[in-house]
Design an enzyme around this catalytic site. Sequence first.
Site, short mmCIF file in Angstrom:
data_model
loop_
_atom_site.label_atom_id
_atom_site.label_comp_id
_atom_site.label_asym_id
_atom_site.label_seq_id
_atom_site.Cartn_x
_atom_site.Cartn_y
_atom_site.Cartn_z
N CYS A 11 1.81 -17.69 11.81
CA CYS A 11 0.35 -17.54 11.84
C CYS A 11 -0.31 -18.57 12.75
O CYS A 11 -1.44 -18.40 13.16
CB CYS A 11 -0.20 -17.65 10.42
SG CYS A 11 0.37 -19.15 9.61
N GLU B 208 -4.48 -17.58 2.79
CA GLU B 208 -3.95 -18.09 4.07
C GLU B 208 -3.66 -16.86 4.92
O GLU B 208 -2.69 -16.15 4.68
CB GLU B 208 -2.65 -18.89 3.84
CG GLU B 208 -2.82 -20.13 3.00
CD GLU B 208 -3.57 -21.24 3.69
OE1 GLU B 208 -3.76 -21.17 4.92
OE2 GLU B 208 -4.00 -22.18 3.00
N GLU C 242 -3.79 -25.63 1.66
CA GLU C 242 -2.51 -25.95 1.02
C GLU C 242 -2.00 -27.24 1.62
O GLU C 242 -2.23 -27.52 2.80
CB GLU C 242 -1.50 -24.81 1.26
CG GLU C 242 -1.94 -23.52 0.58
CD GLU C 242 -0.98 -22.35 0.78
OE1 GLU C 242 -0.15 -22.39 1.70
OE2 GLU C 242 -1.08 -21.39 0.01
P1 NAP Z 1 0.91 -8.44 4.90
O1 NAP Z 1 1.22 -7.08 5.36
O2 NAP Z 1 -0.49 -8.77 4.57
O3 NAP Z 1 1.86 -8.69 3.63
C1 NAP Z 1 1.88 -9.91 2.95
C2 NAP Z 1 2.22 -9.66 1.49
O4 NAP Z 1 1.18 -8.88 0.91
C3 NAP Z 1 3.50 -8.87 1.28
O5 NAP Z 1 4.14 -9.35 0.12
C4 NAP Z 1 2.98 -7.45 1.07
O6 NAP Z 1 3.85 -6.63 0.34
C5 NAP Z 1 1.73 -7.76 0.26
N1 NAP Z 1 0.76 -6.65 0.23
C6 NAP Z 1 0.48 -5.75 1.18
N2 NAP Z 1 -0.46 -4.88 0.74
C7 NAP Z 1 -0.78 -5.25 -0.52
C8 NAP Z 1 -1.66 -4.76 -1.51
N3 NAP Z 1 -2.41 -3.69 -1.28
N4 NAP Z 1 -1.73 -5.39 -2.71
C9 NAP Z 1 -0.95 -6.47 -2.96
N5 NAP Z 1 -0.08 -6.99 -2.06
C10 NAP Z 1 0.01 -6.39 -0.86
O7 NAP Z 1 1.36 -9.53 5.95
P2 NAP Z 1 2.77 -9.66 6.67
O8 NAP Z 1 2.83 -8.66 7.76
O9 NAP Z 1 3.88 -9.69 5.68
O10 NAP Z 1 2.67 -11.15 7.26
C11 NAP Z 1 2.11 -11.39 8.50
C12 NAP Z 1 0.69 -11.89 8.38
O11 NAP Z 1 0.66 -13.04 7.54
C13 NAP Z 1 0.16 -12.37 9.69
O12 NAP Z 1 -1.18 -11.95 9.86
C14 NAP Z 1 0.23 -13.88 9.60
O13 NAP Z 1 -0.67 -14.56 10.44
C15 NAP Z 1 -0.06 -14.09 8.17
N6 NAP Z 1 0.44 -15.39 7.72
C16 NAP Z 1 -0.47 -16.37 7.47
C17 NAP Z 1 -0.04 -17.64 7.10
C18 NAP Z 1 -1.03 -18.73 6.82
O14 NAP Z 1 -0.64 -19.75 6.26
N7 NAP Z 1 -2.30 -18.58 7.18
C19 NAP Z 1 1.33 -17.91 6.98
C20 NAP Z 1 2.23 -16.88 7.25
C21 NAP Z 1 1.76 -15.62 7.62
P3 NAP Z 1 4.28 -5.18 0.97
O15 NAP Z 1 4.88 -5.48 2.28
O16 NAP Z 1 5.20 -4.65 -0.05
O17 NAP Z 1 3.07 -4.34 1.13
#
Ligand code: NAP
Length: 496
Positions: free
Chosen positions: A298, A264, A474
């Site tokens: 998102c 997602e 989901e």
């Molecule tokens: P993110 O930077 O991708 O982080 C999401 C999760 O991934 C965090 O727990 C992060 O932990 C982890 N992560 C980062 N790098 C990783 C790696 N190399 N290996 C394993 N895990 C890793 O996203 P965010 O900034 O938290 O959230 C915002 C994004 O989520 C937006 O693009 C939003 O659109 C999207 N989102 C999508 C949905 C949907 O249902 N489609 C819902 C909500 C949010 P760390 O921070 O410790 O790196």
Amino acid sequence: MTVMDRPASIADRLDDKTLLRSESFIGGQWVTGTSSFEVSNPANGEVIAEVGDVGAEGARQAVTKAAEAFETWKKVSPFERARILMKWYDLILENQADLAKLITLEMGKTYREARGEVVYGAGFIEWSAEEAKRVHGETLPTPFPNSRGWTIRQPIGVVGCITPWNFPNAMITRKCAPALAAGCTMVIKPAPETPLSALALAELAKRAGVPDGVFNVVCGDAQKIGPVLTGSDAVRMIGFTGSTEVGKLLMRQAADGVKRVALELGGNAPFIVMDDADIEKAADGIIASKFRVSGQTCVSANRIIAQPGIADKLVEALEARISRLKAGDGFAEDSDLGPLVHMEAVSRVDALVKQAREAGARIVTGGKRLDEELGGAFYAPTLIDGGDPKMDVACHEIFGPVASVYRIEREEDIIRLANDTPYGLAAYIYTRDVNRVHRLTEGIEYGMIGVNAPMVGAASTPFGGVKESGIGREGGKWGVEEFTELKYVLLGGVDG
Ligand code: NAP
């Protein structure tokens, strides 16, 4: 790592003004890390908790516990799994106030929104509990004499689940409830900004009777925990919600083990307002879609595409509404918007607005940082008009309280612009013409479309995107199916 006695629940300790200390939850026990990291309140920068980092070793232990627990959990009758999930659901609603407090403290959304998130998230548990009893196969015709074919659906196994900070409660329940209903076990790595909500859910799951090892939460460095989850043979599926960039990385890592991935990811939602739309309703819809969680969802409206005949009126209606919105601490009753998740987010949003201004767009209201004025990661609710759809603010996911309007006349150009992005998560269309509804909903490439409706998500409906917004769905019956394998059995004819 040290295994601790079960600490008092996180929620119980909320009113204790001392710093919260927390551990990971592995195999039904609270486990401290080898180092720790801090969690702070974005509304004022205060550190609210210190959480242990269990690193790769903790992740490996959790996978082992989840694999052991899978052997028994998959055999628990779906009726019993449903009862346990319903108990979890009840406990979450009983603790709604405390869980909401944690959400507001960790990531800043208003307490009203946080309470809504708890109810929304719990809805997936209720739905999945009911659905657990409806996971079944079919009988099939076969070309072979006297034989019978049938399918069964079985749980896929251990699921590694990585979640973001913007819905710290619901992004976990939306994955875990259907997975547990199907008979899977989980290892969850929450975002470092919001581990407390995940750990509070673990505490309540334990109280509800979820057996040890079925629901594990590992906190710590993503770079160390992620590769354990994607690389372990015992993990059969990776469920991820977060950015497209990280989703692609996890997909590449999971490819070696040919693991199933459910992703997602990010979005760039068009909010299309046609010239026959009810302008007041469209403006209300934009406020609801764009400014919820300060624009950090998102499915937030990212590009408002309006036909020129009504664009001025729409901008006027939006200006009136946006200039009244009040940013402030999520616990203050009169706050409409909480802070952004951290100061880097404020700088990123400000840079997008500056670039739009330099590109000749008009900042109708807002357009400034409020961090100094309000003492936290705040940005003013902002409206931009007259911009070019090639500006950064249109091409990137804004993830902040900034609405920008683009004027496009012809329907085919509107469809072309809506699709001119690698993303395809949510879109919105406001019109009263049913023929336009069909042409637009079928012409735009999005996984979810709200027609005269600014919010699309519910426990009963399929949530997910196309293109670079993700893989899988989901919610609803689809959410549970994602966590199952379809097995086909052929019973051959017996002579005589
Ligand atoms: P993110 O930077 O991708 O982080 C999401 C999760 O991934 C965090 O727990 C992060 O932990 C982890 N992560 C980062 N790098 C990783 C790696 N190399 N290996 C394993 N895990 C890793 O996203 P965010 O900034 O938290 O959230 C915002 C994004 O989520 C937006 O693009 C939003 O659109 C999207 N989102 C999508 C949905 C949907 O249902 N489609 C819902 C909500 C949010 P760390 O921070 O410790 O790196």
